[in-house]
Design a protein around this motif. Structure first.
Motif, short mmCIF file in Angstrom:
data_model
loop_
_atom_site.label_atom_id
_atom_site.label_comp_id
_atom_site.label_asym_id
_atom_site.label_seq_id
_atom_site.Cartn_x
_atom_site.Cartn_y
_atom_site.Cartn_z
N THR A 541 -21.01 48.49 -28.38
CA THR A 541 -20.54 48.35 -26.98
C THR A 541 -19.28 47.99 -26.75
OG1 THR A 541 -21.60 47.02 -25.24
CG2 THR A 541 -21.43 45.74 -27.14
N GLN A 542 -18.87 48.32 -25.55
CA GLN A 542 -17.44 48.27 -25.27
C GLN A 542 -17.09 47.73 -23.60
OE1 GLN A 542 -15.44 52.31 -26.40
NE2 GLN A 542 -17.41 52.74 -26.90
N ARG A 543 -16.44 46.67 -23.70
CA ARG A 543 -15.95 46.29 -22.32
C ARG A 543 -17.16 45.96 -21.38
NH1 ARG A 543 -14.01 51.48 -22.62
NH2 ARG A 543 -14.44 52.74 -20.73
N SER A 544 -18.41 45.38 -21.95
CA SER A 544 -19.49 45.52 -21.40
C SER A 544 -20.04 44.29 -20.70
CB SER A 544 -20.73 45.75 -22.47
OG SER A 544 -20.59 44.51 -23.05
N ILE A 545 -21.11 44.56 -19.81
CA ILE A 545 -21.54 43.58 -19.14
C ILE A 545 -22.83 43.07 -19.91
CG2 ILE A 545 -23.10 42.76 -17.09
CD1 ILE A 545 -21.25 45.09 -15.62
N SER A 546 -23.05 41.76 -20.19
CA SER A 546 -24.26 41.37 -20.78
C SER A 546 -25.06 40.18 -20.08
CB SER A 546 -23.84 40.59 -22.13
OG SER A 546 -23.07 39.35 -21.85
N ASN A 547 -24.50 39.46 -18.90
CA ASN A 547 -24.99 38.65 -18.27
C ASN A 547 -24.51 38.45 -16.88
OD1 ASN A 547 -26.14 36.17 -16.97
ND2 ASN A 547 -25.20 34.57 -18.70
N TRP A 548 -25.39 39.18 -15.96
CA TRP A 548 -25.24 39.18 -14.39
C TRP A 548 -24.72 37.90 -13.96
CZ3 TRP A 548 -23.61 43.75 -12.57
CH2 TRP A 548 -23.83 45.02 -13.20
N GLU A 574 -33.21 34.83 -11.00
CA GLU A 574 -34.14 35.16 -11.93
C GLU A 574 -34.04 36.93 -12.07
OE1 GLU A 574 -38.24 34.21 -11.31
OE2 GLU A 574 -38.00 31.99 -11.57
N LYS A 575 -33.61 37.35 -10.88
CA LYS A 575 -33.58 38.76 -10.56
C LYS A 575 -32.15 39.05 -11.68
CE LYS A 575 -33.08 42.71 -7.43
NZ LYS A 575 -33.18 43.37 -6.15
N LEU A 576 -31.26 38.26 -11.55
CA LEU A 576 -29.90 38.75 -12.31
C LEU A 576 -30.05 38.62 -13.71
CD1 LEU A 576 -27.10 36.91 -10.08
CD2 LEU A 576 -28.14 39.24 -9.81
N TRP A 577 -30.89 37.58 -14.16
CA TRP A 577 -31.57 37.50 -15.29
C TRP A 577 -32.22 38.53 -15.88
CZ3 TRP A 577 -29.05 35.67 -19.39
CH2 TRP A 577 -29.73 35.09 -20.56
N ASP A 578 -33.21 38.77 -15.08
CA ASP A 578 -34.08 39.95 -15.54
C ASP A 578 -33.13 41.21 -15.96
OD1 ASP A 578 -36.32 38.54 -15.50
OD2 ASP A 578 -36.93 39.21 -13.51
N HIS A 579 -32.17 41.35 -15.28
CA HIS A 579 -31.22 42.81 -15.32
C HIS A 579 -30.21 42.48 -16.31
CE1 HIS A 579 -32.80 45.74 -12.36
NE2 HIS A 579 -33.15 44.48 -11.74
N SER A 580 -30.25 41.37 -17.17
CA SER A 580 -29.11 40.96 -18.11
C SER A 580 -29.47 41.39 -19.49
CB SER A 580 -28.66 39.53 -17.91
OG SER A 580 -28.06 39.04 -16.58
N PRO A 581 -29.00 42.17 -20.24
CA PRO A 581 -29.30 42.60 -21.36
C PRO A 581 -29.22 41.20 -22.60
CG PRO A 581 -27.45 43.85 -20.83
CD PRO A 581 -27.58 42.96 -19.75
N LEU A 582 -28.45 40.06 -22.04
CA LEU A 582 -28.41 38.86 -22.89
C LEU A 582 -30.04 38.19 -22.85
CD1 LEU A 582 -26.40 37.25 -24.29
CD2 LEU A 582 -26.29 35.67 -22.63
N LYS A 583 -30.79 38.61 -21.94
CA LYS A 583 -32.13 37.84 -21.81
C LYS A 583 -32.91 38.39 -23.08
CE LYS A 583 -36.19 37.65 -19.01
NZ LYS A 583 -36.86 37.98 -18.01
N TYR A 584 -32.62 39.56 -23.61
CA TYR A 584 -33.43 40.37 -24.62
C TYR A 584 -32.75 40.44 -25.84
CZ TYR A 584 -35.02 41.92 -20.08
OH TYR A 584 -35.38 41.96 -18.52
N ALA A 585 -31.72 39.47 -26.10
CA ALA A 585 -30.98 39.30 -27.40
C ALA A 585 -31.95 39.29 -28.68
CB ALA A 585 -30.07 38.36 -27.44
N SER A 586 -33.04 38.68 -28.51
CA SER A 586 -34.12 38.39 -29.58
C SER A 586 -34.47 39.46 -29.97
CB SER A 586 -35.00 37.22 -29.22
OG SER A 586 -35.86 37.65 -28.16
N GLN A 587 -34.55 40.61 -29.11
CA GLN A 587 -35.31 41.96 -29.42
C GLN A 587 -34.43 42.89 -30.53
OE1 GLN A 587 -37.86 41.37 -25.37
NE2 GLN A 587 -37.05 43.43 -26.06
N VAL A 588 -33.15 42.35 -30.17
CA VAL A 588 -31.96 43.19 -30.84
C VAL A 588 -32.26 43.52 -32.42
CG1 VAL A 588 -29.62 43.89 -31.05
CG2 VAL A 588 -30.55 43.07 -28.77
N ASN A 589 -32.39 44.71 -32.72
CA ASN A 589 -32.54 45.00 -34.42
C ASN A 589 -31.38 45.77 -34.88
OD1 ASN A 589 -34.94 43.06 -34.93
ND2 ASN A 589 -35.98 44.56 -33.80
N THR A 590 -30.73 46.47 -33.88
CA THR A 590 -29.89 47.62 -34.18
C THR A 590 -28.44 46.92 -34.44
OG1 THR A 590 -30.88 48.87 -32.60
CG2 THR A 590 -28.62 49.58 -33.48
#
Length: 658
Positions: A541-548, A574-590
């Motif tokens: 991931t490059q120059r990314s957004i993780s937390n709206w 809540e809407k900003l957080w729902d669209h934030s990849p950081l919210k789903y960090a626990s599901q990252v296995n890659t």
């Protein structure tokens, strides 16, 4: 000649050929080349001139260590003018078309932004930054206390800008003139807010200017005015709220063409070509029926300082302009009556152009998926082309270049999605990994243009998949607008459908070795993907957004871009957080490699820091690489050694995990 594999360091051997302009008599063409100086770790340009019929080889008219831009012939063709950084700031230079040394015309403390020739050729009009106290004079330092650090008071929300840092609030743009012989500078503007000069009437009596108020946190529109040069009386040209630019007078002075959009869909709104008739005092949208944007929105990594006119008039009052359409950038022609057709072919990226006064010939800079770009002249009536340059001929003759295969597949809602796939030669004998590369924007697009990064990945033995998911330009207004309010929704499904299509269609892909990467919006999407599927075995991931939520307040565009794109603000966390990849960090296995520039103010590095620390704390496989002195444009215009290192990091990560 045996060709060798393309490498990251081949960036040093590629010439960026840009900005062609044809002389008033149609006999000569000037253009710019930009290359990388590896030892000095920077970019240098040269100004070239050649015959428009291709009968003579190009000749370099400058050889200094500088960046050159805004090359223009004077109205008579007796001079060439350009902006140059040979004195650090962009200053204006004039060069006799008959030979000799270029003469420096301006010495403004903040440089020159743009300029226009006065029809008399005795002076040039320019737009430049003006200090409200010191004007166009160097700031005086009275004592050593001026060297001490001072606090910065942010009076508005738009107080930072990627690539420039803190916005100087005591400066604004003004219009002035400079006499060619005496070099005397005079200020024309008498306002306390920014003005920008677009074009001058053929008789030199009228201007078109745009104005921008100083307090503009919630202003994303501008107005074009037709102004009398002497009396400064003005009338508004743009009769609808929107964003407008690139105004040009017709040769007879009876019409003004300009580009703009009404912003119904905010920054996803298609740009159109408008013409203002002086006699009727009325505006007509000539491209209203064209469901594609006027202009060039291509994502690429080779064309340094590429520029093209917003539009070009001919003596018959025909208008030529660029259109981004279905993965191409083509030149179109229209009459004032609305007769319109493309004059360049499909399957290419015309990233620079000019038109002879009589409308019989085009001069073009053209790139394709297998060519970084050269200058051509084209006969409008027949489409026949003659090459005028061959700066990249040696590079192309010695390096292995792959031809991407165009693909079309079905995404959600039955929508067609367009993209490309590259098959490396290793796939002839065995299955190979596939890397999906996602562009930024999101309102940009991959095109039929040369992309060094894609070629590098293929030469490393990877299949390369790159597509234009919904939100991408060069397609319909509905398509480009569809991503707004749906980040991580159907755009994500478009990308997954692309991977499914590739796996179903090409048996040379190893489905167990899939990689994904992208920058900016593509970085957001990479983060989103690894939080929602485990099918990829490596990601960068490059120059990314993780937390709206934090992006809203730290990005130079955060507060309005978030509202436009996510369609939420800090009243709906809540809407900003729902669209934030950081919210789903626990599901990252890659395994995820995070690349980010330390001076990035568009997607600030704290976005990467949050993601890295969170994943690391959770015990995920991740690494974080920070690039000093790098802003959001690292991959395109960053320090050359850092661009090379970035490519090594990407390919190294995939080598490790794929």
């Amino acid at each position: 000649m045996v060709k060798t594999k393309l490498t990251a360091n081949d960036l040093f051997d590629i010439h960026s050929v840009t900005a062609p302009v044809i002389s008033p008599d149609g006999q000569r063409v000037a253009y710019i080349t930009t290359t990388i100086d590896e030892k000095k770790n920077t970019y240098f340009s040269k100004l070239w001139v050649t015959q428009s019929n291709g009968a003579q080889k190009s000749v370099a008219w400058t050889t200094g260590e500088e960046r050159i831009s805004n090359v223009t012939w004077s109205p008579s063709g007796n001079h060439l003018s350009f902006l140059s950084t040979r004195n650090e700031k962009n200053q204006l230079f004039v060069l006799s078309a008959h030979g000799g040394e270029a003469q420096k015309i301006t010495s403004l403390p903040f440089g020159v932004q743009s300029y226009e020739w006065d029809p008399s050729e005795t002076k040039l009009w320019f737009t430049a930054t003006y200090h409200e106290e010191h004007g166009w004079e160097d700031e005086k330092k009275d004592d050593k206390k001026d060297d001490f650090p001072k606090p910065y008071i942010a009076g508005k929300m738009k107080y930072i800008q990627d690539g420039n840092g803190l916005v100087k609030q005591d400066r604004f743009n003004q219009i002035g003139t400079v006499n060619i012989d005496t070099k005397e500078v005079s200020k024309w503007s008498d306002t306390s807010f920014s003005q920008h000069l677009h074009t001058i009437s053929p008789d030199g009596k009228k201007f078109v200017v745009s104005e921008h108020p100083k307090e503009d946190d919630d202003v994303f529109e501008n107005t074009l005015y037709l102004v009398d040069v002497d009396s400064k009386e003005r009338q508004e040209l743009t009769q609808e709220n929107g964003s407008y630019y690139g105004a040009r007078f017709s040769p007879d002075g009876n019409y003004i063409g300009f580009i703009g959009s009404h912003r119904t869909y905010e920054n996803a709104t298609h740009a159109d070509l408008y013409v203002y008739a002086m006699e009727q005092q009325a505006v007509q949208n000539l491209t209203e029926s064209v469901d594609a944007p006027v202009g060039d929105y291509v994502v690429a990594d080779i064309q340094q300082g590429a520029s093209a006119p917003s539009l070009v008039w001919t003596e018959e009052n025909h208008v030529y302009f660029q259109v981004s359409t279905h993965g191409d950038v083509r030149i179109y022609m229209t009459t004032l009556e609305g007769e319109m057709y493309p004059v360049t072919q499909e399957g290419e990226h015309v990233y620079g152009y000019d038109v002879s006064k009589d409308g019989k010939h085009l001069v073009l800079t053209v790139s394709s998926p297998v060519s970084p770009g050269e200058v051509y002249t084209q006969t409008v009536a027949t489409g026949e082309r003659t090459p005028l340059s061959a700066h990249n001929a040696e590079f192309l003759s010695t390096k292995n270049i792959y031809t991407p295969e165009p693909i079309i597949f079905e995404g959600p809602n039955g929508w067609e999605v367009h993209g490309w796939i590259i098959r490396p030669e290793e796939a002839k004998n065995k299955k190979v990994p596939l890397v999906t590369n996602i562009h930024g924007g999101p309102h940009a697009f991959y095109a039929n243009t040369f992309f060094h990064e894609m070629q590098l990945l293929a030469n490393k033995g990877y299949g390369v998949l790159y597509i234009n998911p919904r939100g991408s330009h060069s397609y319909s207004q509905e398509f480009v607008d569809a991503v707004r309010g749906d980040y991580g929704g159907n755009d994500y499904l478009d990308i997954m459908a692309a991977v499914d299509y590739a796996l179903e269609t090409y048996d040379w892909i190893d489905k167990e070795r899939l990689g994904v990467t992208g920058g900016s919006y593509g970085g957001f999407m990479t983060n989103w993907i690894v939080g929602h599927t485990d099918r990829f075995k490596a990601a960068v991931t490059q120059r990314s957004i993780s937390n709206w939520i934090s992006f809203y307040g730290v990005s130079d565009i955060g507060f309005y871009f978030t509202e436009w794109q996510i369609q939420g603000d800090m009243n709906d966390v809540e809407k900003l957080w729902d669209h934030s990849p950081l919210k789903y960090a626990s599901q990252v296995n890659t395994p995820l490699l995070i690349l980010h520039g330390e001076n990035d103010l568009r997607c600030p590095i704290e976005q990467a820091q949050q993601l890295y620390i969170t994943l690391k704390r959770m015990g995920k496989e991740t690494e974080f690489v920070r690039f000093p002195q790098a802003d959001h444009n690292l991959s395109r215009t960053g320090l050359p050694n850092l661009r090379i290192e970035r490519l090594h990091q990407i390919t190294g990560w995939f080598e490790q995990y794929l």
